[in-house]
Design a protein around this motif. Structure first.
Motif, PDB file in Angstrom:
ATOM      1  N   ILE A  66       0.846  -1.203   0.000  1.00 37.19           N
ATOM      2  CA  ILE A  66       0.000   0.000   0.000  1.00 37.19           C
ATOM      3  C   ILE A  66       0.880   1.251   0.000  1.00 37.19           C
ATOM      4  N   PHE A  67       1.911   1.245   0.842  1.00 38.35           N
ATOM      5  CA  PHE A  67       2.826   2.380   0.874  1.00 38.35           C
ATOM      6  C   PHE A  67       3.559   2.540  -0.457  1.00 38.35           C
ATOM      7  N   SER A  68       3.956   1.435  -1.043  1.00 35.75           N
ATOM      8  CA  SER A  68       4.705   1.477  -2.300  1.00 35.75           C
ATOM      9  C   SER A  68       3.869   2.058  -3.426  1.00 35.75           C
ATOM     10  N   SER A  69       2.577   1.794  -3.421  1.00 32.70           N
ATOM     11  CA  SER A  69       1.700   2.298  -4.484  1.00 32.70           C
ATOM     12  C   SER A  69       1.254   3.735  -4.248  1.00 32.70           C
ATOM     13  N   ASN A  70       1.554   4.259  -3.065  1.00 31.19           N
ATOM     14  CA  ASN A  70       1.152   5.644  -2.748  1.00 31.19           C
ATOM     15  C   ASN A  70       2.325   6.342  -2.067  1.00 31.19           C
ATOM     16  N   PRO A  71       3.263   6.888  -2.857  1.00 28.58           N
ATOM     17  CA  PRO A  71       4.487   7.474  -2.299  1.00 28.58           C
ATOM     18  C   PRO A  71       4.232   8.652  -1.348  1.00 28.58           C
ATOM     19  N   ALA A  72       3.070   9.327  -1.474  1.00 28.40           N
ATOM     20  CA  ALA A  72       2.801  10.496  -0.632  1.00 28.40           C
ATOM     21  C   ALA A  72       2.193  10.121   0.717  1.00 28.40           C
ATOM     22  N   ILE A  83      -0.561   4.945   8.004  1.00 31.13           N
ATOM     23  CA  ILE A  83      -1.818   4.223   7.833  1.00 31.13           C
ATOM     24  C   ILE A  83      -2.349   3.868   9.215  1.00 31.13           C
ATOM     25  N   ALA A  84      -3.602   4.133   9.429  1.00 27.32           N
ATOM     26  CA  ALA A  84      -4.227   3.805  10.706  1.00 27.32           C
ATOM     27  C   ALA A  84      -4.680   2.348  10.714  1.00 27.32           C
ATOM     28  N   VAL A  85      -4.490   1.717  11.847  1.00 26.78           N
ATOM     29  CA  VAL A  85      -4.997   0.367  12.052  1.00 26.78           C
ATOM     30  C   VAL A  85      -6.329   0.499  12.799  1.00 26.78           C
ATOM     31  N   VAL A  86      -7.406   0.031  12.170  1.00 26.73           N
ATOM     32  CA  VAL A  86      -8.752   0.310  12.666  1.00 26.73           C
ATOM     33  C   VAL A  86      -9.537  -0.993  12.830  1.00 26.73           C
ATOM     34  N   GLU A  87     -10.280  -1.090  13.915  1.00 32.47           N
ATOM     35  CA  GLU A  87     -11.212  -2.190  14.142  1.00 32.47           C
ATOM     36  C   GLU A  87     -12.575  -1.603  14.490  1.00 32.47           C
ATOM     37  N   ASN A 146       3.759   3.897  10.676  1.00 29.96           N
ATOM     38  CA  ASN A 146       4.488   4.970  10.003  1.00 29.96           C
ATOM     39  C   ASN A 146       5.227   4.406   8.794  1.00 29.96           C
ATOM     40  N   ARG A 147       5.167   5.099   7.699  1.00 33.04           N
ATOM     41  CA  ARG A 147       5.763   4.653   6.434  1.00 33.04           C
ATOM     42  C   ARG A 147       7.243   4.320   6.595  1.00 33.04           C
ATOM     43  N   HIS A 148       7.989   5.276   7.166  1.00 31.85           N
ATOM     44  CA  HIS A 148       9.442   5.111   7.228  1.00 31.85           C
ATOM     45  C   HIS A 148       9.831   3.973   8.171  1.00 31.85           C
ATOM     46  N   THR A 149       9.092   3.834   9.251  1.00 27.76           N
ATOM     47  CA  THR A 149       9.389   2.757  10.203  1.00 27.76           C
ATOM     48  C   THR A 149       9.204   1.390   9.551  1.00 27.76           C
ATOM     49  N   LEU A 150       8.091   1.214   8.834  1.00 23.50           N
ATOM     50  CA  LEU A 150       7.811  -0.062   8.192  1.00 23.50           C
ATOM     51  C   LEU A 150       8.822  -0.373   7.092  1.00 23.50           C
ATOM     52  N   ILE A 151       9.115   0.593   6.256  1.00 22.77           N
ATOM     53  CA  ILE A 151      10.046   0.359   5.138  1.00 22.77           C
ATOM     54  C   ILE A 151      11.432   0.006   5.646  1.00 22.77           C
ATOM     55  N   LEU A 152      11.880   0.680   6.699  1.00 23.38           N
ATOM     56  CA  LEU A 152      13.198   0.364   7.252  1.00 23.38           C
ATOM     57  C   LEU A 152      13.241  -1.066   7.807  1.00 23.38           C
ATOM     58  N   SER A 194       6.989  14.222  18.298  1.00 21.22           N
ATOM     59  CA  SER A 194       7.185  13.114  17.356  1.00 21.22           C
ATOM     60  C   SER A 194       6.026  13.011  16.365  1.00 21.22           C
ATOM     61  N   ALA A 195       4.848  13.518  16.747  1.00 17.20           N
ATOM     62  CA  ALA A 195       3.689  13.470  15.848  1.00 17.20           C
ATOM     63  C   ALA A 195       3.918  14.312  14.604  1.00 17.20           C
ATOM     64  N   MET A 196       4.852  15.268  14.681  1.00 11.73           N
ATOM     65  CA  MET A 196       5.148  16.105  13.525  1.00 11.73           C
ATOM     66  C   MET A 196       5.853  15.313  12.430  1.00 11.73           C
ATOM     67  N   THR A 197       6.496  14.218  12.784  1.00 10.77           N
ATOM     68  CA  THR A 197       7.163  13.377  11.785  1.00 10.77           C
ATOM     69  C   THR A 197       6.428  12.066  11.545  1.00 10.77           C
ATOM     70  N   ASP A 198       5.808  11.501  12.612  1.00 10.58           N
ATOM     71  CA  ASP A 198       5.146  10.202  12.488  1.00 10.58           C
ATOM     72  C   ASP A 198       3.698  10.318  12.021  1.00 10.58           C
ATOM     73  N   GLY A 199       3.090  11.471  12.196  1.00  7.17           N
ATOM     74  CA  GLY A 199       1.685  11.628  11.898  1.00  7.17           C
ATOM     75  C   GLY A 199       0.834  11.330  13.123  1.00  7.17           C
ATOM     76  N   PHE A 200      -0.462  11.581  13.011  1.00  7.24           N
ATOM     77  CA  PHE A 200      -1.389  11.329  14.119  1.00  7.24           C
ATOM     78  C   PHE A 200      -2.758  10.996  13.544  1.00  7.24           C
ATOM     79  N   ILE A 201      -3.623  10.498  14.396  1.00 11.14           N
ATOM     80  CA  ILE A 201      -4.940  10.052  13.945  1.00 11.14           C
ATOM     81  C   ILE A 201      -6.009  11.050  14.394  1.00 11.14           C
ATOM     82  N   LEU A 202      -6.924  11.373  13.488  1.00 15.32           N
ATOM     83  CA  LEU A 202      -8.046  12.256  13.797  1.00 15.32           C
ATOM     84  C   LEU A 202      -9.323  11.429  13.885  1.00 15.32           C
ATOM     85  N   VAL A 203     -10.091  11.671  14.922  1.00  7.89           N
ATOM     86  CA  VAL A 203     -11.358  10.959  15.103  1.00  7.89           C
ATOM     87  C   VAL A 203     -12.483  11.959  15.329  1.00  7.89           C
ATOM     88  N   LYS A 204     -13.690  11.516  15.023  1.00  6.48           N
ATOM     89  CA  LYS A 204     -14.877  12.327  15.292  1.00  6.48           C
ATOM     90  C   LYS A 204     -15.814  11.477  16.134  1.00  6.48           C
TER      91      LYS A 204
END
Length: 393
Positions: A26-32, A36-40, A49-55, A101-111
């Motif tokens: 999924i990351f490879s097909s979407n470079p930007a 990705i959130a893990v949701v149940e 995080n993209r970079h963590t997984l790829i490394l 760290s959220a500035m580099t790793d990203g964060f999740i938004l919920v409503k």
């Protein structure tokens, strides 16, 4: 939107049981895509995080170790999760202070606890730029409204001042005529004192109105310079002659200092005279116990023409210098209350100087005196030769 919902970026989600290799694709097909959130059941339970997984999968031992394992092995089980109703400004400060760290790793938004999207540094920057643009536009509109209101005020003052000057000129003219006793002696003589009081009061009020009118013209940008070649020595001489009687009343001598050759200048002679009259009048009113006021003129080494009026009277405290340069600004104190004035003299001098493209400078020391300087651009000096700058700093 002012809420954090504006930061939400659409991103695909995965369930905890999806293997790491599929998430990698999924990351490879979407470079930007940053994360990705893990949701149940619409509830986020982790963030990849993209970079963590790829490394992890790029390592020769990591790929065979993790590619077939559930993504829950490599996700962050405790990501920053933010409710969309939070305020953006408060959130930005919170992230920088507590979760950088959220500035580099990203964060999740919920409503209301349900997954809404991913927040990224790029989305925060974009929203910040949009808000800055919006605020800039709001400030520009507010500035335009303020300028229009200021111009309307100035137009009102100009019109009102004109309406007041006409009857005042008539009062002054009639009292001047009566004082001349052309039609006979004023009887009883006490009436002569009354007529003199009316005349002096009328002239003072006319001066106040003229100052307000001139200032309103400057603020309304209706001041038209009537420029021509002017002899600055003649301007100074005329001002000194006009102020001689007033100077005698204060027991002060007006001293002109003009060293070397004084060239002509290209300016509005009437406005220059008005500037110097205001400055000399101020110097006399606040001369205190001093006996001389100096009026200097010449060309500085930088090529600019200058006028300077200096007294050695009561002076102005440094803290009050900015106040006296504001319209209607007067320094409180015994002497300032005794001296009549509108508080427009110095601001008007500054405005008229700047209308010539010049600079007005005021320096003062409390108890020692004040020096007001008017600098006109070198381009306004006519037929300048080397002798003009000799001996001037």
């Amino acid at each position: 939107m002012d809420g954090i919902e504006a930061l939400a970026t659409f991103a695909p989600t995965v369930q905890a049981g999806v293997v790491c290799a599929d998430v990698y694709e999924i990351f490879s097909s979407n470079p930007a895509l940053l994360a990705i959130a893990v949701v149940e059941d619409h509830i986020p339970i982790g963030l990849v995080n993209r970079h963590t997984l790829i490394l992890k999968l790029a390592d020769r031992f990591g790929r065979p170790l993790f590619e077939n394992k559930p993504i829950s092995h490599l996700m962050d089980p405790d990501p920053l999760i933010v409710e969309a109703r939070e305020d953006i400004e408060d959130f930005s400060e919170f992230v920088l202070t507590h979760h950088p760290s959220a500035m580099t790793d990203g964060f999740i938004l919920v409503k209301e606890g349900r997954y809404l999207g991913i927040g990224t540094p790029l989305s925060m920057l974009q929203v910040g730029l949009d808000r800055a643009k919006k605020r800039t536009e709001e400030l520009e509109r507010a500035r335009a409204i303020a300028e229009n209101a200021n111009q309307a005020k100035s137009m009102f003052l100009a019109n009102m001042s004109h309406e007041l000057r006409t009857p005042l000129n008539a009062i002054i003219g009639f009292t001047d005529f009566i004082q001349s006793e052309t039609l006979g002696r004023i009887e009883p003589r006490q009436y002569a004192d009354y007529i003199n009081d009316v005349n002096e009061s009328g002239k003072h009020l006319l001066n106040v109105i003229n100052a307000i009118l001139d200032m309103s013209k400057v603020e309304a940008k209706q001041l038209d310079l009537k420029e021509d070649t002017v002899d600055p020595e003649e301007v100074v001489a005329v001002v000194v002659r006009m102020m001689e009687d007033t100077a005698k009343q204060y027991g002060v001598s007006l001293v002109i200092e003009a060293k070397g050759h004084i060239p002509d200048i290209y300016a509005d002679g009437q406005l220059l005279r008005q500037i110097l009259l205001n400055l000399v009048s101020n110097a006399l009113k606040f001369s205190g116990g001093s006996t001389k006021v100096y009026v200097r003129l010449g060309v500085g080494k930088d090529g600019r023409f200058f006028f300077a009026v200096e007294d050695f009277g009561v002076g102005i405290a440094r803290a009050d210098l900015s106040r006296v340069m504001e319209p209607f600004g007067q320094v409180e104190g015994y002497l300032s209350r005794k001296a009549e004035g509108t508080g427009l003299g110095l601001p008007l001098c500054k405005a008229l100087t700047e209308a010539h493209g010049g600079e007005f400078r005021l320096t003062s020391t409390l108890g020692q005196g004040t020096c007001a300087e008017v600098f006109l651009p070198a381009e306004r000096v006519v037929a300048l030769d080397a002798a003009a700058v000799k001996g001037f700093d």
